[in-house]
Design a protein around this motif. Structure first.
Motif, PDB file in Angstrom:
ATOM      1  N   THR A 172       0.864  -1.262   0.001  1.00 30.03           N
ATOM      2  CA  THR A 172       0.025   0.052   0.087  1.00 30.03           C
ATOM      3  C   THR A 172       0.875   1.306   0.073  1.00 30.03           C
ATOM      4  OG1 THR A 172      -0.243  -0.093   2.443  1.00 30.03           O
ATOM      5  CG2 THR A 172      -1.873  -0.962   1.087  1.00 30.03           C
ATOM      6  N   ALA A 173       2.168   1.038   0.278  1.00 30.46           N
ATOM      7  CA  ALA A 173       2.976   2.507   0.397  1.00 30.46           C
ATOM      8  C   ALA A 173       3.201   3.103  -1.001  1.00 30.46           C
ATOM      9  CB  ALA A 173       4.240   1.939   0.894  1.00 30.46           C
ATOM     10  N   ARG A 174       2.893   4.424  -1.061  1.00 30.37           N
ATOM     11  CA  ARG A 174       3.235   5.129  -2.264  1.00 30.37           C
ATOM     12  C   ARG A 174       4.649   5.587  -2.384  1.00 30.37           C
ATOM     13  NH1 ARG A 174      -0.818   9.976  -1.232  1.00 30.37           N
ATOM     14  NH2 ARG A 174       0.257   9.797   0.903  1.00 30.37           N
ATOM     15  N   ARG A 175       5.461   5.580  -1.174  1.00 33.46           N
ATOM     16  CA  ARG A 175       6.824   6.089  -1.336  1.00 33.46           C
ATOM     17  C   ARG A 175       7.699   4.940  -0.652  1.00 33.46           C
ATOM     18  NH1 ARG A 175       6.769  10.932  -3.265  1.00 33.46           N
ATOM     19  NH2 ARG A 175       9.254  11.152  -2.842  1.00 33.46           N
ATOM     20  N   VAL A 176       8.589   4.132  -1.397  1.00 37.33           N
ATOM     21  CA  VAL A 176       9.293   3.213  -0.844  1.00 37.33           C
ATOM     22  C   VAL A 176      10.837   3.523  -0.960  1.00 37.33           C
ATOM     23  CG1 VAL A 176       9.899   0.985  -1.252  1.00 37.33           C
ATOM     24  CG2 VAL A 176       7.517   1.616  -1.395  1.00 37.33           C
ATOM     25  N   ALA A 177      11.640   3.231   0.026  1.00 38.37           N
ATOM     26  CA  ALA A 177      13.091   3.689  -0.282  1.00 38.37           C
ATOM     27  C   ALA A 177      13.757   2.382  -0.041  1.00 38.37           C
ATOM     28  CB  ALA A 177      13.632   4.759   0.756  1.00 38.37           C
ATOM     29  N   VAL A 178      14.945   2.029  -0.700  1.00 39.32           N
ATOM     30  CA  VAL A 178      15.509   0.746  -0.629  1.00 39.32           C
ATOM     31  C   VAL A 178      17.102   0.822  -0.540  1.00 39.32           C
ATOM     32  CG1 VAL A 178      15.872  -1.632  -1.619  1.00 39.32           C
ATOM     33  CG2 VAL A 178      13.777  -0.340  -2.098  1.00 39.32           C
ATOM     34  N   LEU A 179      17.648   0.447   0.464  1.00 37.25           N
ATOM     35  CA  LEU A 179      19.174   0.342   0.505  1.00 37.25           C
ATOM     36  C   LEU A 179      19.657  -1.059   0.337  1.00 37.25           C
ATOM     37  CD1 LEU A 179      21.815   1.643   1.304  1.00 37.25           C
ATOM     38  CD2 LEU A 179      21.374   1.099   3.715  1.00 37.25           C
ATOM     39  N   ALA A 211      13.750  -3.951  -9.541  1.00 37.66           N
ATOM     40  CA  ALA A 211      13.515  -2.951 -10.658  1.00 37.66           C
ATOM     41  C   ALA A 211      11.916  -3.374 -10.934  1.00 37.66           C
ATOM     42  CB  ALA A 211      14.299  -3.842 -11.794  1.00 37.66           C
ATOM     43  N   LEU A 212      11.262  -4.377 -10.569  1.00 33.28           N
ATOM     44  CA  LEU A 212       9.798  -4.699 -10.811  1.00 33.28           C
ATOM     45  C   LEU A 212       8.974  -3.732  -9.655  1.00 33.28           C
ATOM     46  CD1 LEU A 212       7.286  -6.086 -11.907  1.00 33.28           C
ATOM     47  CD2 LEU A 212       7.752  -7.800  -9.935  1.00 33.28           C
ATOM     48  N   LEU A 213       9.414  -3.494  -8.572  1.00 29.34           N
ATOM     49  CA  LEU A 213       9.127  -2.690  -7.551  1.00 29.34           C
ATOM     50  C   LEU A 213       9.256  -1.494  -7.923  1.00 29.34           C
ATOM     51  CD1 LEU A 213       7.835  -2.801  -4.591  1.00 29.34           C
ATOM     52  CD2 LEU A 213       9.966  -2.481  -3.529  1.00 29.34           C
ATOM     53  N   GLU A 214      10.318  -0.997  -8.568  1.00 27.72           N
ATOM     54  CA  GLU A 214      10.290   0.477  -9.007  1.00 27.72           C
ATOM     55  C   GLU A 214       9.124   0.700 -10.199  1.00 27.72           C
ATOM     56  OE1 GLU A 214      13.181   2.918 -11.856  1.00 27.72           O
ATOM     57  OE2 GLU A 214      14.195   1.741 -10.297  1.00 27.72           O
ATOM     58  N   ARG A 215       9.062  -0.365 -10.862  1.00 30.93           N
ATOM     59  CA  ARG A 215       7.874   0.008 -11.896  1.00 30.93           C
ATOM     60  C   ARG A 215       6.474  -0.066 -11.266  1.00 30.93           C
ATOM     61  NH1 ARG A 215      11.334  -3.969 -14.640  1.00 30.93           N
ATOM     62  NH2 ARG A 215       9.980  -5.457 -14.196  1.00 30.93           N
ATOM     63  N   GLU A 216       6.148  -0.732 -10.306  1.00 33.83           N
ATOM     64  CA  GLU A 216       4.908  -0.447  -9.521  1.00 33.83           C
ATOM     65  C   GLU A 216       4.688   0.721  -8.852  1.00 33.83           C
ATOM     66  OE1 GLU A 216       5.015  -3.858  -6.989  1.00 33.83           O
ATOM     67  OE2 GLU A 216       4.777  -5.444  -8.474  1.00 33.83           O
ATOM     68  N   LYS A 217       5.871   1.155  -8.201  1.00 30.85           N
ATOM     69  CA  LYS A 217       5.836   2.450  -7.534  1.00 30.85           C
ATOM     70  C   LYS A 217       5.879   3.670  -8.287  1.00 30.85           C
ATOM     71  CE  LYS A 217       4.863   0.082  -3.791  1.00 30.85           C
ATOM     72  NZ  LYS A 217       3.635  -0.134  -3.179  1.00 30.85           N
ATOM     73  N   GLY A 218       6.656   3.429  -9.262  1.00 30.97           N
ATOM     74  CA  GLY A 218       6.787   4.808 -10.197  1.00 30.97           C
ATOM     75  C   GLY A 218       7.621   5.947  -9.446  1.00 30.97           C
ATOM     76  N   ASP A 219       7.229   7.171  -9.562  1.00 34.85           N
ATOM     77  CA  ASP A 219       8.079   8.221  -8.990  1.00 34.85           C
ATOM     78  C   ASP A 219       8.225   8.095  -7.549  1.00 34.85           C
ATOM     79  OD1 ASP A 219       8.488   9.371 -11.385  1.00 34.85           O
ATOM     80  OD2 ASP A 219       6.853  10.660 -11.134  1.00 34.85           O
ATOM     81  N   GLY A 220       7.434   7.343  -6.738  1.00 35.27           N
ATOM     82  CA  GLY A 220       7.566   6.911  -5.386  1.00 35.27           C
ATOM     83  C   GLY A 220       8.629   6.192  -4.847  1.00 35.27           C
ATOM     84  N   PHE A 221       9.406   5.514  -6.102  1.00 35.98           N
ATOM     85  CA  PHE A 221      10.554   4.601  -5.438  1.00 35.98           C
ATOM     86  C   PHE A 221      11.945   5.258  -5.721  1.00 35.98           C
ATOM     87  CE2 PHE A 221      13.560   1.270  -6.745  1.00 35.98           C
ATOM     88  CZ  PHE A 221      13.361   0.321  -5.958  1.00 35.98           C
ATOM     89  N   PHE A 222      12.597   4.950  -4.736  1.00 35.11           N
ATOM     90  CA  PHE A 222      14.078   5.302  -4.547  1.00 35.11           C
ATOM     91  C   PHE A 222      14.893   4.100  -4.116  1.00 35.11           C
ATOM     92  CE2 PHE A 222      17.889   7.391  -3.018  1.00 35.11           C
ATOM     93  CZ  PHE A 222      18.333   8.029  -3.951  1.00 35.11           C
TER      94      PHE A 222
END
Length: 243
Positions: free
Chosen positions: A12-19, A86-97
């Motif tokens: 459900t998160a719109r903004r996701v950050a990954v390290l 990379a799939l998660l980035e496509r799902e979250k769009g601009d909210g992914f980092f």
């Protein structure tokens, strides 16, 4: 927090950050920084090969080691963990980092675009005189050290060494993304190397959920919301419902 709750929070998160750290690339056969010192290189400490002082003393030796690592990562292929992110980035769009401590370039090769490489990249070099960053030749044609395509000066590996600061703009972007994230994923990193390890705490201080994916307990575990005790590919698959 249970695994099901963690999965729901990520979904459900719109903004996701990954390290990400070395554990993500381990499944592609890339050894950790310290494990890479085998054979001839086993007699050297990391500081003997990855510091400004070492480069000043013997730039040819340092370049020989980095050229070998460059050949190794060029042969490696992105694994399921890279592709899932990379799939998660496509799902979250601009909210992914995505911020990575890895220098192998596998995230980009898997399709990640909203990405900063906090510790540099083995496939590039930086001019000692003018700062130009340029790709290295193909491994089978590369004879170090490279020369700058603009000014002709010697180039150094484009890697953050012991005693050097992380790229300012990359760290600022990562810090901002983790401060704003509803969910942060800390994948395959021991949490011992700062300031990158501190990014998880930025999300916690802001009230976000921080989920760790690591087969072992880490320095960060006690401060995080949930831990998935598995290797990167399986842990991410469980969180994303892609198992």
């Amino acid at each position: 927090m249970t695994l099901e709750e963690a999965r729901a929070a990520l979904h459900t998160a719109r903004r996701v950050a990954v390290l990400t750290g070395a554990g993500v690339s381990a499944e592609s056969g890339i050894p950790t920084f310290r494990d890479a010192q085998t054979g001839h290189w086993a007699r050297f400490r990391p500081e003997d090969l990855a510091s400004p002082g070492a480069y000043r003393r013997d730039p040819n030796m340092v370049w020989e080691w980095y050229a070998g690592r460059y050949r190794d990562v060029t042969r490696a292929q992105p694994n399921k963990a890279h592709h899932l992110l990379a799939l998660l980035e496509r799902e979250k769009g601009d909210g992914f980092f995505l911020a990575t401590q890895n220098v192998d370039g596998l995230h980009a090769r898997a399709g990640s675009e909203r990405l900063v490489e906090l510790h540099g990249n083995l496939s590039t070099a930086r001019c000692e005189a003018c700062g130009t960053v340029a790709p290295l030749p193909a491994p089978d044609t590369f004879t170090p050290p490279p020369t700058c395509p603009l000014c002709g000066s010697r180039m150094r590996p484009n890697i953050v060494w012991f005693g050097e600061f992380l790229p300012e703009l990359a760290l600022e972007a990562a810090t901002r993304a983790f401060q704003e994230a509803e969910v942060a994923l800390i994948v395959g990193t021991s949490g011992q190397v700062y300031p990158a390890a501190g990014l998880a705490l930025e999300t916690r201080r802001a009230g976000g959920v921080v989920i760790e994916v690591n087969p072992d307990e880490t320095e960060l575990t006690s401060s995080l919301t949930h831990s998935v005790r598995d290797v990167a590919s399986k842990g991410l698959a469980a969180l994303m419902g892609e198992a």
